[in-house]
Design a protein around this motif. Structure first.
Motif, mmCIF file in Angstrom:
data_model
loop_
_atom_site.group_PDB
_atom_site.id
_atom_site.type_symbol
_atom_site.label_atom_id
_atom_site.label_comp_id
_atom_site.label_asym_id
_atom_site.label_seq_id
_atom_site.Cartn_x
_atom_site.Cartn_y
_atom_site.Cartn_z
ATOM 1 N N GLY A 17 0.813 -1.216 0.000
ATOM 2 C CA GLY A 17 0.000 0.000 0.000
ATOM 3 C C GLY A 17 0.848 1.268 0.000
ATOM 4 O O GLY A 17 1.949 1.297 0.550
ATOM 5 N N MET A 18 0.302 2.314 -0.641
ATOM 6 C CA MET A 18 0.972 3.616 -0.622
ATOM 7 C C MET A 18 0.061 4.614 0.095
ATOM 8 O O MET A 18 0.474 5.285 1.048
ATOM 9 C CB MET A 18 1.258 4.070 -2.069
ATOM 10 C CG MET A 18 1.712 5.496 -2.250
ATOM 11 S SD MET A 18 3.344 5.877 -1.559
ATOM 12 C CE MET A 18 4.467 5.283 -2.801
ATOM 13 N N THR A 45 10.125 8.627 -1.318
ATOM 14 C CA THR A 45 11.326 7.830 -1.595
ATOM 15 C C THR A 45 11.540 6.817 -0.462
ATOM 16 O O THR A 45 11.904 5.665 -0.709
ATOM 17 C CB THR A 45 12.561 8.754 -1.738
ATOM 18 O OG1 THR A 45 12.269 9.705 -2.752
ATOM 19 C CG2 THR A 45 13.807 7.981 -2.113
ATOM 20 N N ARG A 46 11.288 7.256 0.757
ATOM 21 C CA ARG A 46 11.477 6.341 1.899
ATOM 22 C C ARG A 46 10.536 5.131 1.789
ATOM 23 O O ARG A 46 10.935 3.991 1.988
ATOM 24 C CB ARG A 46 11.215 7.089 3.210
ATOM 25 C CG ARG A 46 11.578 6.282 4.452
ATOM 26 C CD ARG A 46 11.162 6.973 5.739
ATOM 27 N NE ARG A 46 9.742 7.261 5.834
ATOM 28 C CZ ARG A 46 8.795 6.346 6.050
ATOM 29 N NH1 ARG A 46 9.130 5.080 6.175
ATOM 30 N NH2 ARG A 46 7.518 6.697 6.110
ATOM 31 N N ILE A 47 9.292 5.392 1.408
ATOM 32 C CA ILE A 47 8.341 4.275 1.291
ATOM 33 C C ILE A 47 8.804 3.301 0.196
ATOM 34 O O ILE A 47 8.845 2.085 0.391
ATOM 35 C CB ILE A 47 6.910 4.805 0.996
ATOM 36 C CG1 ILE A 47 6.389 5.586 2.217
ATOM 37 C CG2 ILE A 47 5.960 3.673 0.639
ATOM 38 C CD1 ILE A 47 5.068 6.320 1.997
ATOM 39 N N ARG A 88 13.113 6.212 -8.664
ATOM 40 C CA ARG A 88 14.483 5.920 -9.142
ATOM 41 C C ARG A 88 15.509 6.162 -8.016
ATOM 42 O O ARG A 88 16.482 5.412 -7.892
ATOM 43 C CB ARG A 88 14.837 6.808 -10.336
ATOM 44 C CG ARG A 88 14.085 6.442 -11.615
ATOM 45 C CD ARG A 88 14.659 5.190 -12.270
ATOM 46 N NE ARG A 88 13.950 4.868 -13.498
ATOM 47 C CZ ARG A 88 13.585 3.663 -13.864
ATOM 48 N NH1 ARG A 88 13.843 2.620 -13.090
ATOM 49 N NH2 ARG A 88 12.975 3.463 -14.999
ATOM 50 N N ARG A 89 15.281 7.190 -7.226
ATOM 51 C CA ARG A 89 16.207 7.476 -6.110
ATOM 52 C C ARG A 89 16.230 6.299 -5.139
ATOM 53 O O ARG A 89 17.287 5.866 -4.691
ATOM 54 C CB ARG A 89 15.775 8.738 -5.370
ATOM 55 C CG ARG A 89 16.646 9.945 -5.711
ATOM 56 C CD ARG A 89 16.559 11.029 -4.644
ATOM 57 N NE ARG A 89 15.188 11.467 -4.429
ATOM 58 C CZ ARG A 89 14.596 12.419 -5.148
ATOM 59 N NH1 ARG A 89 15.265 13.036 -6.110
ATOM 60 N NH2 ARG A 89 13.358 12.770 -4.901
ATOM 61 N N ALA A 90 15.042 5.759 -4.875
ATOM 62 C CA ALA A 90 14.962 4.615 -3.965
ATOM 63 C C ALA A 90 15.696 3.424 -4.565
ATOM 64 O O ALA A 90 16.429 2.704 -3.876
ATOM 65 C CB ALA A 90 13.494 4.259 -3.717
ATOM 66 N N THR A 276 1.977 -2.964 4.350
ATOM 67 C CA THR A 276 3.155 -2.111 4.587
ATOM 68 C C THR A 276 4.394 -2.909 4.185
ATOM 69 O O THR A 276 4.275 -4.101 3.857
ATOM 70 C CB THR A 276 3.261 -1.781 6.088
ATOM 71 O OG1 THR A 276 3.439 -3.039 6.769
ATOM 72 C CG2 THR A 276 2.019 -1.089 6.622
ATOM 73 N N PRO A 277 5.578 -2.306 4.261
ATOM 74 C CA PRO A 277 6.786 -3.084 3.966
ATOM 75 C C PRO A 277 6.883 -4.350 4.821
ATOM 76 O O PRO A 277 7.394 -5.378 4.359
ATOM 77 C CB PRO A 277 7.914 -2.094 4.269
ATOM 78 C CG PRO A 277 7.303 -0.762 3.927
ATOM 79 C CD PRO A 277 5.884 -0.863 4.385
#
Ligand code: B1M
Length: 810
Positions: A17-18, A45-47, A88-90, A276-277
């Protein structure tokens, strides 16, 4: 690494989920999550990073609602650019041993497509295309269309993606607890539609928890030749005592339940709302030792409508031939006049006769066939859920109709002529479809079965060259006139037998051609039909009004083990008139003008079936003999009640509900016209509205009409009206009376809130409430001054609440 090649050999883990994570991170109600790509890039980015660390191969950009309906072109460009950059940063921060990809996330527009809503199909395609083009511009690796709950909008999104890029496209739908999309599609219907349009993976997301989605997923696995994906919620969302949304499935349960489905053949998995992660971590750990099951192509020859799929070979299929103007003067006149009623009626009647598909042919020399065929397809699919066979020799008409068709159509037809194949195969490849292939070519129709088989082989080879699978071809070895050639019937029957045996393909025949020039044609047709069925014919284009043909068909299925307990045969046979002659020699039954079913009037039938023009015409007719209100109470309301009950029982889906509502509105417009003359002097201002969250207004409009006819000056604020707007209107007009309507249990609280605000701001005002869910007790509980069960009672109540007003004018 190439995503599709990798996915061929490995399980692919998606993210979770976002939206729910953003809410936890402080996203406010009403705030657009996509804007956070610009305002909170670190959070996004953290997610993504957390998901990648948890083992996701594919992360989806935070662009669920990023479209031109919500943002200007410049904003959209910036948002999608930032979303891709955040992902992309992640990716850069987590480069590990496994490859990862960035998907452009594409969600539904929130608008209902016409004819059920007011959003044109091509506008929807253009809206999705704009989003996809920006995703491609900013460098995504694939397109992920998700949480779609309507088949037509899903088609618009997939078509847009395919027309705008050559990236892989995954498509995921959101199913209800009844295992259907909101607009009624079954999982098999969706797989059929989406594979036809070239989706690279299909599946299911959101909606429910993994266990509740298992039956839907299993149906996908049985139907799909492409990989199946699964992204369920962490259970069904519910509110806890503190009003927070919570999800009941834990990461461990989630991992166990999703892994069970990976073992059954799901190849791509992640999570949706509430996950979640930690859920993805749990899943990737639980599935670490699993390999994907082999991906087996399914050989079903299938077409679909917006609700269901029809499979060749399970039993012979009937294709109703009556929507064809050839030899039908009345139909030709109707087509030239742009009158679709005749055509819709033929569709409904053939459906009641039991056909599986409808042939649609509107070819007349002097008409604009592309426009008319498209209109015919759109009108038919708005009120009928049978798959259609699009029948035209005009390539432009074929393309436009296929584009607008809400399903995978049967395409009638291609032949062995090179020009025909070069025209039809690209259309079938792009839009999907099962193609009827006629065994004739530049040299005409070969006289022998051998010759026709040779053409069938040529067509099959050419179709393969165009990338069309064998299962999407159905051969028609052409019924020719037996009176002109004594071997005509025999050769065709031999081809019917040889084609499935030699090529492994299904067959179809336009049966009635065999009897041209002979008397008692039905006797020949039905006998020929029986022989062809016994030789393995898979489908027939035929006249379902012919008792002889239908008797043959029902008897054949019963005798051939394709009619359990002979149920369909018994149903059919007992519905025949007692004195009907021996079926095989009976004359064709004339096309019955089906206008109602037992127990309902013609107007109720028209409303139930969503026939707008017919409903209006019948209402006008009825107004000659009945009082307007009598028509409302005895015809329109019972018809809508019947549709509502069907909706509750899941025999009617939202599209039909909407079409019936439109037909009722058309009938109601005539009632309004009839009542218009009866207006009398003004006796007081009455503010009327359907409350916030509720879009039902048919009943409220009737109340308005009657109030006006009894002399009230009605200020109609419409539907879905917030309490503040009603209060403001009442205060500014110093209105003595207000009327509130609510049709759903879920919107009665909005009515209560409106009353509360009115009491505070306009204590002088009397409040009348009504609507199907209300009762006198409930009206008392929520503090209304009066409750009216119908429109007439609403007038009486209004009069009583305004004691100084003159008595009603009767
Ligand atoms: Co929907 N709908 N609908 N719907 N719809 C109902 C109400 C429902 C009972 C159907 C069902 O499940 N059996 C159900 C509600 C269940 C519940 O209460 N929990 C329902 C649902 C669930 C929904 C959706 C959520 C479906 C979905 O999207 N999944 C959705 C809701 C959207 C929303 O509002 N946010 C939805 C949508 C629609 C359509 C758009 C398709 C269409 C409405 C079109 C329109 O109004 N412009 C529609 C329709 C047509 C119905 C049914 C079939 C018919 C309603 C109707 O017009 N009846 C309905 C089932 C049913 O009621 N049998 C249903 C005829 C009308 C003349 O009667 O409005 O009761 P009524 O008015 C009467 C009296 O009640 C009284 O006088 C009128 C004339 O005698 N009256 C008042 C009404 N207001 C008054 C005010 C007064 C005094 C008297 O004083 C001010």
């Amino acid at each position: 690494m190439n995503l599709l090649e990798y996915a061929n050999q490995h399980l692919l883990f998606l993210d979770g989920g976002m939206g729910t994570l953003l809410q936890k991170a402080g996203l406010c109600p009403g705030e657009l999550p996509e804007v956070w790509n610009l305002t909170h890039p670190e959070e996004i980015t953290r997610i993504h990073t957390d998901y990648l660390n948890a083992g996701s191969h594919v992360i989806s950009t935070n662009t669920f609602g990023a479209n031109l309906l919500k943002f200007s072109p410049e904003e959209l460009d910036r948002i999608i650019g930032a979303a891709v950059q955040n992902a992309r940063r992640a990716q850069a921060a987590t480069r590990g041993s496994q490859p990862t990809w960035v998907a452009l996330d594409v969600g539904p527009t929130g608008r209902m497509l016409a004819p059920y809503g007011d959003f044109d199909f091509e506008d929807a395609v253009a809206t999705f295309a704009a989003t996809v083009r920006l995703g491609v511009k900013h460098g995504v690796d694939l397109i992920f269309i998700e949480t779609m709950n309507d088949s037509y909008e899903t088609k618009a999104a997939l078509l847009a993606a395919k027309e705008s890029c050559s990236l892989p496209v995954f498509v995921s739908n959101a199913y209800g607890a009844d295992g259907k999309l909101m607009t009624g599609a079954s999982p098999t219907a969706m797989v059929t539609l989406l594979e036809g349009l070239g989706a690279d993976a299909v599946g299911v997301n959101c909606s429910l928890g993994p266990r509740a989605l298992a039956p839907v997923v299993e149906e996908y696995l049985a139907a799909a030749s492409v990989p199946v994906l699964l992204k369920p919620n962490a259970g069904l969302p519910r509110a806890n005592e503190a009003g927070e949304t919570i999800y009941d499935v834990t990461p461990a349960d989630f991992a166990r339940e999703v892994t069970a489905l990976l073992r059954k053949g799901v190849r791509m998995a992640g999570g949706c709302c509430g996950t979640t992660p930690a859920y993805i971590q749990s899943l990737t750990e639980a599935a670490a030792d699993l390999s994907p099951l082999p991906l087996l192509p399914k050989e079903h020859t299938r077409v679909s409508s917006y609700t269901h799929a029809v499979t060749f070979g399970e039993r012979p299929l009937l294709i109703g031939e009556r929507i064809n103007p050839t030899g039908k003067k009345r139909f030709q006149e109707a087509l030239r006049a742009g009158d679709m009623d005749y055509l819709l009626n033929e569709g409904l009647t053939q459906e009641e006769k039991g056909v599986d598909l409808l042939d649609v042919n509107v070819g007349l020399p002097e008409i604009d066939e592309p426009t008319l065929l498209t209109q015919a397809v759109c009108r038919l699919q708005a009120i009928l859920d049978l798959p259609l066979q699009i029948d035209t020799a005009n390539p432009r008409a074929m393309e436009r109709a296929l584009r607008r068709y809400n399903g995978k159509a049967l395409i009638n037809s291609v032949s062995g002529k090179q020009e025909s194949m070069d025209t039809v195969f690209p259309l079938a490849k792009k839009y999907g479809g099962v193609i009827i292939a006629l065994t004739l070519d530049e040299n005409g129709i070969p006289p022998t079965a051998q010759g026709r088989l040779a053409i069938a082989e040529k067509i099959l080879a050419e179709a393969t060259r165009y990338g069309i699978p064998k299962k999407d071809l159905v051969f028609d070895p052409l019924a020719l006139t037996v009176s002109a050639d004594p071997r005509a019937a025999i050769e065709t029957l031999s081809a019917v037998e040889a084609i499935p045996r030699r090529l492994g393909c299904h067959t179809s025949l336009g049966v009635s051609n065999v009897s041209f020039g002979l008397p008692q044609r039905d006797a020949i047709n039905s006998t020929y039909f029986a022989i062809a069925l016994s030789k393995g014919l898979s489908a027939a284009i035929m006249n379902p009004y012919s008792t002889a043909m239908m008797s043959t068909y029902r008897a054949f299925c019963a005798l051939n083990g394709q009619d359990e307990n002979c149920a369909a045969y018994v149903d059919f046979a007992t519905s025949l008139p007692a004195n009907s002659s021996t079926p095989a020699t009976a004359a064709p039954t004339p096309a019955p003008a089906k206008t109602s079913l037992p127990g309902e009037s013609e107007l109720q039938y028209a409303i139930g079936k969503g026939l707008k023009e017919r409903a209006a015409a019948l209402t006008r007719e009825l107004l000659q003999s009945k009082e307007p209100l009598q028509i409302v109470n005895e015809e329109i309301i019972p018809a809508l009640n019947a549709v509502g009950e069907g909706f509750e029982r899941h025999t009617v889906y939202l599209p039909q509900l909407l079409m019936s509502a439109e037909a009722a509105q058309a009938a109601f417009a005539c009632i309004k016209e009839a009542l218009q003359g009866a207006r009398s002097a003004t006796r007081g201002c009455f503010v009327l509205a359907t409350v916030k969250g509720d879009i039902h207004d048919i009943g409220k409009n009737i109340v308005k009409l009657l109030l006006e006819n009894y002399g009230f000056d009605v200020i109609d604020l419409g539907r879905d009206v917030p309490p503040e707007v009603i209060v403001q209107e009442v205060v500014s007009r110093n209105a003595p009376l207000v009327g509130l309507s609510a049709l759903m249990t879920t919107t009665v609280p909005a009515m209560e809130e409106t009353i509360r605000q009115l009491r505070a701001a306009a204590p002088w005002c009397r409040i009348l409430v009504g609507g199907a869910v209300l009762t006198q007790e409930y009206a008392n509980t929520i503090g209304a001054d009066a409750y009216a069960k119908d429109a007439m009672e609403a007038v009486r109540c209004a009069e009583q609440l305004l004691p100084s007003s003159p008595k009603s004018i009767e």
